[in-house]
Design a protein around this motif. Structure first.
Motif, PDB file in Angstrom:
ATOM      1  N   GLU A  25      48.965 -31.315  37.515  1.00 46.12           N
ATOM      2  CA  GLU A  25      50.607 -31.748  36.796  1.00 46.12           C
ATOM      3  C   GLU A  25      51.546 -30.928  36.168  1.00 46.12           C
ATOM      4  O   GLU A  25      52.313 -31.071  35.570  1.00 46.12           O
ATOM      5  CB  GLU A  25      50.473 -33.198  36.336  1.00 46.12           C
ATOM      6  N   LEU A  26      50.533 -29.819  34.659  1.00 46.14           N
ATOM      7  CA  LEU A  26      50.723 -29.557  34.100  1.00 46.14           C
ATOM      8  C   LEU A  26      51.163 -28.025  35.486  1.00 46.14           C
ATOM      9  O   LEU A  26      52.483 -27.726  34.223  1.00 46.14           O
ATOM     10  CB  LEU A  26      49.479 -28.753  33.922  1.00 46.14           C
ATOM     11  N   GLY A  27      50.868 -27.572  36.362  1.00 46.04           N
ATOM     12  CA  GLY A  27      51.821 -27.091  36.480  1.00 46.04           C
ATOM     13  C   GLY A  27      53.287 -27.068  37.219  1.00 46.04           C
ATOM     14  O   GLY A  27      54.079 -26.395  37.302  1.00 46.04           O
ATOM     15  N   HIS A  28      53.260 -28.598  37.555  1.00 40.36           N
ATOM     16  CA  HIS A  28      54.797 -28.891  37.559  1.00 40.36           C
ATOM     17  C   HIS A  28      55.441 -28.820  36.558  1.00 40.36           C
ATOM     18  O   HIS A  28      56.632 -28.528  36.131  1.00 40.36           O
ATOM     19  CB  HIS A  28      55.136 -30.275  37.577  1.00 40.36           C
ATOM     20  N   TYR A  29      55.215 -29.307  35.520  1.00 37.42           N
ATOM     21  CA  TYR A  29      55.378 -29.607  33.880  1.00 37.42           C
ATOM     22  C   TYR A  29      56.205 -27.991  33.910  1.00 37.42           C
ATOM     23  O   TYR A  29      56.806 -28.013  32.551  1.00 37.42           O
ATOM     24  CB  TYR A  29      54.256 -30.023  33.155  1.00 37.42           C
TER      25      TYR A  29
END
Length: 71
Positions: A25-29
């Motif tokens: 999810e941090l990659g999307h963020y």
């Protein structure tokens, strides 16, 4: 199988599942942030805070997440 080995493997699996989900999810963020959107992250999803228009290209880049270069 030894009981202690099983317990260690079980807790390692749980820990790495949590770490893997949050890093995913941090990659999307990061991708959304690099594109200039006000992003928010939860355990199971990442979303844009305001209801701004997201072009199909930017949506695709946010979906790719960590595959693009960091800004």
């Amino acid at each position: 199988m030894d009981k202690r080995v099983f317990i260690r493997l079980f807790f390692a699996f749980v820990a790495f599942t949590i770490i893997g989900t949050i890093s995913h999810e941090l990659g999307h963020y990061i991708a959304g942030n690099c594109l200039g959107y006000d992003m928010s992250i939860d355990y199971a999803r990442t979303y844009i805070q305001d209801d701004s228009f997201v072009s199909p290209r930017n949506s695709f880049l946010i979906t790719l997440g960590g595959l693009s270069k960091p800004c």
